[in-house]
Design a protein around this motif. Structure first.
Motif, PDB file in Angstrom:
ATOM      1  N   THR A 190      24.229   6.764 -10.173  1.00  0.00           N
ATOM      2  CA  THR A 190      23.656   6.986  -8.842  1.00  0.00           C
ATOM      3  C   THR A 190      24.574   7.854  -7.982  1.00  0.00           C
ATOM      4  O   THR A 190      24.102   8.780  -7.331  1.00  0.00           O
ATOM      5  N   ASN A 191      25.870   7.588  -7.968  1.00  0.00           N
ATOM      6  CA  ASN A 191      26.747   8.306  -7.039  1.00  0.00           C
ATOM      7  C   ASN A 191      27.609   9.389  -7.671  1.00  0.00           C
ATOM      8  O   ASN A 191      28.080  10.277  -6.991  1.00  0.00           O
ATOM      9  N   MET A 199      21.713   8.509   2.659  1.00  0.00           N
ATOM     10  CA  MET A 199      21.424   7.665   1.497  1.00  0.00           C
ATOM     11  C   MET A 199      22.637   6.804   1.150  1.00  0.00           C
ATOM     12  O   MET A 199      22.523   5.612   0.884  1.00  0.00           O
ATOM     13  N   SER A 228      22.558  15.748  -5.198  1.00  0.00           N
ATOM     14  CA  SER A 228      21.422  15.531  -4.294  1.00  0.00           C
ATOM     15  C   SER A 228      21.695  14.436  -3.263  1.00  0.00           C
ATOM     16  O   SER A 228      20.852  14.159  -2.417  1.00  0.00           O
ATOM     17  N   LEU A 229      22.876  13.817  -3.355  1.00  0.00           N
ATOM     18  CA  LEU A 229      23.144  12.679  -2.480  1.00  0.00           C
ATOM     19  C   LEU A 229      23.433  13.134  -1.049  1.00  0.00           C
ATOM     20  O   LEU A 229      24.228  14.037  -0.828  1.00  0.00           O
ATOM     21  N   THR A 230      22.766  12.487  -0.091  1.00  0.00           N
ATOM     22  CA  THR A 230      23.061  12.799   1.303  1.00  0.00           C
ATOM     23  C   THR A 230      23.862  11.661   1.925  1.00  0.00           C
ATOM     24  O   THR A 230      23.890  10.547   1.393  1.00  0.00           O
ATOM     25  N   ALA A 261      15.567  12.416  -1.213  1.00  0.00           N
ATOM     26  CA  ALA A 261      15.821  10.995  -1.398  1.00  0.00           C
ATOM     27  C   ALA A 261      14.542  10.195  -1.645  1.00  0.00           C
ATOM     28  O   ALA A 261      14.563   9.148  -2.282  1.00  0.00           O
ATOM     29  N   TYR A 289      17.592   7.010  -6.353  1.00  0.00           N
ATOM     30  CA  TYR A 289      18.762   6.373  -5.743  1.00  0.00           C
ATOM     31  C   TYR A 289      18.432   5.107  -4.953  1.00  0.00           C
ATOM     32  O   TYR A 289      18.947   4.026  -5.219  1.00  0.00           O
ATOM     33  N   ILE A 290      17.522   5.255  -3.976  1.00  0.00           N
ATOM     34  CA  ILE A 290      17.193   4.114  -3.126  1.00  0.00           C
ATOM     35  C   ILE A 290      16.452   3.046  -3.936  1.00  0.00           C
ATOM     36  O   ILE A 290      16.710   1.848  -3.807  1.00  0.00           O
TER      37      ILE A 290
END
Ligand code: HDD
Ligand code: HEM
Ligand code: HEM
Lengths: 333, 471
Positions: free
Chosen positions: B80-81, B404, B399-401, A152, A85-86
């Motif tokens: 990604t989201n 992030m 898994s997204l927090t 992450a 993601y990052i």
């Protein structure tokens, strides 16, 4: 429909697309990384002009890769992107800045040094992020029930930092050898001098990664040191290309250094692919697990098979049109 | 305070897609306009058309470039989201979005270079052809992306099993029920955007007395165009709304601010919807008009928000007000176009300073209307991602927090802030510079290199040539 294995065809297409992207965008990202080290502003003009006509086309392979993955192997898309993601964000931000810098640097005078910086940082961050993707791919992903469940920063480990830096140096090497081909005089001389140093860096990282990988991923170790000997031909060929590069630099050849660097990348890439094949989302899922429905793969295949030859022809044509040296003060500002 | 990845992802998606959307909505209309100018030049040989075409092609190049960089970001957003959604909908969305890329590729590969750099290098007919192909290309692109989006509003042609959509009919899925209306409404919106921007810039030049002949022509053309298109858009919007009433009645209820299913519903001009109390404050409306518009009967029954559970209601005030902004601007546009018609008598349109100033200001309104329209559509869909089948929460990346999501949201805002500033700043310079006399253009053409959209313009980004820096 059972006559051909659509997933296999798609794996070949996507594999080809990614390779095209790495080889083609690699050298222009490399030039961005080298930007601050260039001898002077004229050299920077030449560097940028040498890729100006082609970089946009180079990057479209990335977009095709992204959308193609969603169409053919959605699992790859929906695991890699959340896991990275990052990193993906950093890569995209890098590419955006770089793209804009390409356009605006030539049009700026007072602010040119800012666009120089944007170009260098954008390229470096994008290259590092791509290297980290490769490292993460070797490491594998924590998945459960077809979804990523890791954290992450799982993608950011000492190992992936190493692959990230490796990618930066590798791209820089593609950049210098490209520059040897496209420039002359003191700029070319600078590129000649830099190439061996970068090659040493690449070789060192190459070894470090090879030694480290078994600790990171035992399956890969098994594949190489189990009993499949034929695959050793790939690192063999990569090494041969390195030797060829050294030789061609000594002889001050112009095209050969670039070609042998492409060879190094190609064989390393293939080596990586065979280490994992047919697993595509390591460690758990193969290309068949990751595939979309056959009717979707087929529907998309028709369009892609029609368009890829056109893109290739057009790409070849642009490179042909812009062949030859780029001179100082030439091109546009 | 707990950061909610769902809310942040929605804000992020809304932000990046709105940013991206600003550019295509303009380039789609402008591409057709440029093709038209080339066509006129081809037919009449009048150099004024050519000068206009050359100037607007420069603007097009810059805006197109911004569209491309922000588009690259878009193509990764779903993964990604919204990875669960991507995984589930990939069988349909994957091919459709890829087809958009593939067609955009095709367009870029073959014709954009010729349009931007081919003048004087290829025969005039070929150049015209390239301009037409670029215009068609933008529509092909619109076609695919709106098909994908419409399908999420009115899913059709698919089966939902094992948490995945399987396409049973490509025809039904691609040409899903809301697609024709959304495509028509969006295409008109693009033309209107192009029309008002060109009219605004021409008006500005006329105010300054620059290039009067060419700009009069441009302005007159735009005003005729807008006179037809703005009412057409209202009509199209009405059809669109009726379609929505059939497939997404809750969204219409939110647009009307109608909490309860009842007969003879008024058309509200003002209200402050209160979601908690499930009622409106300070209602001002025209009795029975909403019933008339939606059912063509003064006492027709209109579905209300109470048809669904409170958790399944969209954010009513956002939808309600965004809708009023869009429709309000739509009627303002019609009024301005009519004023243009009236002022034509005696050629006053070209001299009436107040009107020209008004046109200048009007050039931002289509962008606001378009964004407002998208907010109606998209916020009105909430909480559904795929209407009636999958909610936003179900589509979110597991898994997204929150941290992030917040990081990337702020990141995109920063990146786009810089890029947008640079782009708009540069664009204003291009417009300030105006149309370059013919001789100068030719000279510049000699040292050209194709491919990069922005190299179609030559105006420096900043002044103060500091030659010392270049040694
Ligand atoms: C109504 C039109 C429209 C809408 C709603 C969107 N786009 Fe778009 N997009 C275009 C119309 C367009 C275009 C007109 O075709 C662009 C603008 C500039 C360009 O290069 O093509 C474009 C460019 C563009 C590019 C760059 C293509 C290239 O390299 O040339 C990508 C990757 C996307 N878009 C992806 C998306 C995604 C993933 C969207 C939604 C979630 C999206 N677009 C919404
Ligand atoms: C180009 C014009 C578009 C604009 C301006 C736009 C605007 C918006 C806005 C404002 C939201 C937020 C709604 C909310 O959360 O309350 C949203 C949500 C969403 N839209 Fe669009 N949209 C556009 C096109 C599209 C297209 C073409 C697609 C798909 C192919 C799409 C897919 C989505 C998705 C997946 C969401 C859910 C995420 C979210 O709620 O933020 N949008 N959009
Ligand atoms: C004047 C009367 C107008 C009416 C009655 C109208 C009606 C509507 C309706 C009902 C929707 C929501 C569709 C849905 O349910 O999803 C919508 C969406 C939208 N409107 Fe309008 N509209 C008008 C004017 C305009 C104008 C002037 C513009 C821009 C120039 C515009 C741009 C949009 C856009 C971009 C959307 C979102 C995409 C879509 O769903 O089509 N509208 N409009």
């Amino acid at each position: 429909m059972d006559m051909f294995d659509l997933s296999l065809i798609w794996a070949l297409i996507i594999g080809f697309g990614i390779m095209m992207y790495v080889l083609m965008d690699g050298f222009d990202l490399g030039l961005g990384i080298l930007f601050p080290f260039a001898p002077d502003e004229d050299a920077r003009d030449v560097m940028m002009n040498s890729v100006a006509p082609v970089w946009d086309g180079n990057e479209t392979w990335l977009v095709l890769g992204g959308a193609g993955l969603l169409g053919a192997f959605p699992l790859v898309y929906s695991v890699f992107l959340p896991a990275l993601y990052i990193g993906v964000f950093l890569m995209l931000a890098g590419l955006v800045f770089r793209g804009v810098a390409f356009e605006l640097r030539f049009k700026s005078r007072k602010n040119r040094h800012w666009w120089n910086r944007a170009f260098c940082w954008g390229s470096s961050v994008a290259a590092f992020a791509q290297g980290a993707v490769v490292g993460t791919y070797i490491q594998g992903f924590e998945t459960e029930n077809f979804a990523y469940v890791g954290g992450a920063f799982d993608w950011l480990t000492p190992f992936t930092v190493l692959t990230g830096i490796g990618m930066m140096i590798g791209y820089a090497l593609l950049g210098t050898t490209w520059l040897i081909l496209k420039s002359e005089g003191y700029i070319q001389e600078w590129a000649y001098r830099l190439t061996p140093k970068l090659l040493v860096g690449v070789v060192m990282i190459f070894f470090a990664i090879s030694l480290w990988t078994p600790f990171v991923n035992p399956v890969v170790w098994q594949r190489w040191f189990g009993n499949i000997e034929i695959i050793w031909i790939l690192p063999g060929l990569a090494t041969a290309c390195m030797a060829l590069l050294v030789m061609s630099i000594r002889q001050r050849r112009e095209l050969l250094p670039f070609l042998s660097t492409l060879g190094i990348f190609l064989f390393t890439y293939l080596g990586l692919v065979v280490s994992k094949w047919p697993v595509i989302v390591p460690p758990n899922y193969t290309i068949w697990d990751a595939a979309s429905a056959p009717e979707s793969q087929l529907f998309l295949l028709i369009g892609v098979l029609f368009v890829i030859p056109i893109i290739l022809t057009y790409t070849a044509w642009t490179y042909w049109v812009f062949r030859g040296k780029v001179k100082v003060g030439e091109g546009y500002h | 305070m707990e950061l909610d990845p769902l809310v942040l992802s929605r804000i992020q998606f809304a932000f990046v897609v709105s940013f991206h959307a600003i550019f295509p909505v303009f380039t789609i209309g402008l591409a057709s306009y440029i093709a038209l100018l080339h066509g006129l030049f081809y037919k009449t040989e009048n150099p004024a058309w050519e000068r206009l075409a050359v100037f607007w092609t420069k603007v097009f190049a810059v805006v197109f470039g911004m569209g491309v960089v922000s588009g690259i970001v878009m193509s990764f957003q779903f993964g990604t989201n919204w990875s669960n959604f991507s995984q589930a909908a990939a069988n349909f969305l994957g091919p459709v979005l890829s087809y958009e890329v593939v067609t955009a590729f095709f367009l870029e590969a073959a014709f954009l270079g010729v349009l931007l750099f081919g003048r004087g290098k290829v025969p005039q007919g070929v150049h015209l052809f390239a301009a037409i192909m670029v215009a068609i290309g933008t529509f092909i692109s619109t076609f695919w992306i709106l098909s994908a989006n419409s399908w999420m509003h009115t899913p059709a042609g698919v089966e939902f099993t094992d948490n995945s959509f399987y396409v049973v009919s490509w025809m039904e899925a691609i040409f899903n029920p809301s697609f024709p209306y959304r495509f028509g409404h969006m295409a008109l919106a693009s033309f209107i955007t192009g029309g008002f921007v060109v009219a605004g810039v021409s008006a500005w030049y006329l105010l300054q007395g620059r290039d009067v002949d060419a700009n009069k022509r441009a302005l007159s053309m735009c005003l005729w165009l807008l006179l037809i298109l703005t009412p057409a858009q209202a009509l199209m919007g009405d059809f669109h709304g009726l379609n929505t009433l059939e497939y997404q009645p809750t969204k219409v209820a939110a647009m009307e601010g109608n909490w309860e299913t009842r007969e003879g519903v008024p058309l509200l001009l003002f209200a402050l919807p209160d979601q908690e109390a499930q009622e409106n404050r300070f209602e001002v409306g025209i009795p029975k008009l909403a019933s008339l518009i939606l059912t063509h009967d003064l006492d027709g029954e209109v579905p209300g928000l109470n048809e669904v559970a409170v958790e399944e209601q969209p954010p009513v005030s956002i939808v309600f007000w965004a809708f009023r902004v869009m429709v309000g601007l739509g009627f303002l546009m019609i009024a301005v176009s009519l004023a243009g018609l009236v002022l034509r008598r005696g050629g006053r349109v070209y001299e009436h300073r107040g009107f020209l100033q008004l046109l200048r200001v009007m050039s931002v309104t289509p962008f606001i209307a378009v964004l407002a329209g998208w907010i109606v559509t998209e916020a009105g869909r909430a909480p559904w991602l795929v209407y009636g089948i999958m909610t936003h929460a179900e589509g979110l990346t597991p898994s997204l927090t929150g941290g992030m999501a917040l990081f990337t949201l702020l990141g995109y805002i920063a990146v786009y802030g810089v890029v947008f500033y640079a782009g708009v700043y540069y664009l204003t310079r291009v417009v300030r510079n105006g149309m370059v006399p013919k001789e100068e253009e030719r000279l510049i053409d000699e040292v050209e290199r194709p491919m990069r959209p922005w190299s179609a313009t030559h105006i420096p980004f900043d002044d103060d040539p500091a030659p010392a820096e270049r040694s």
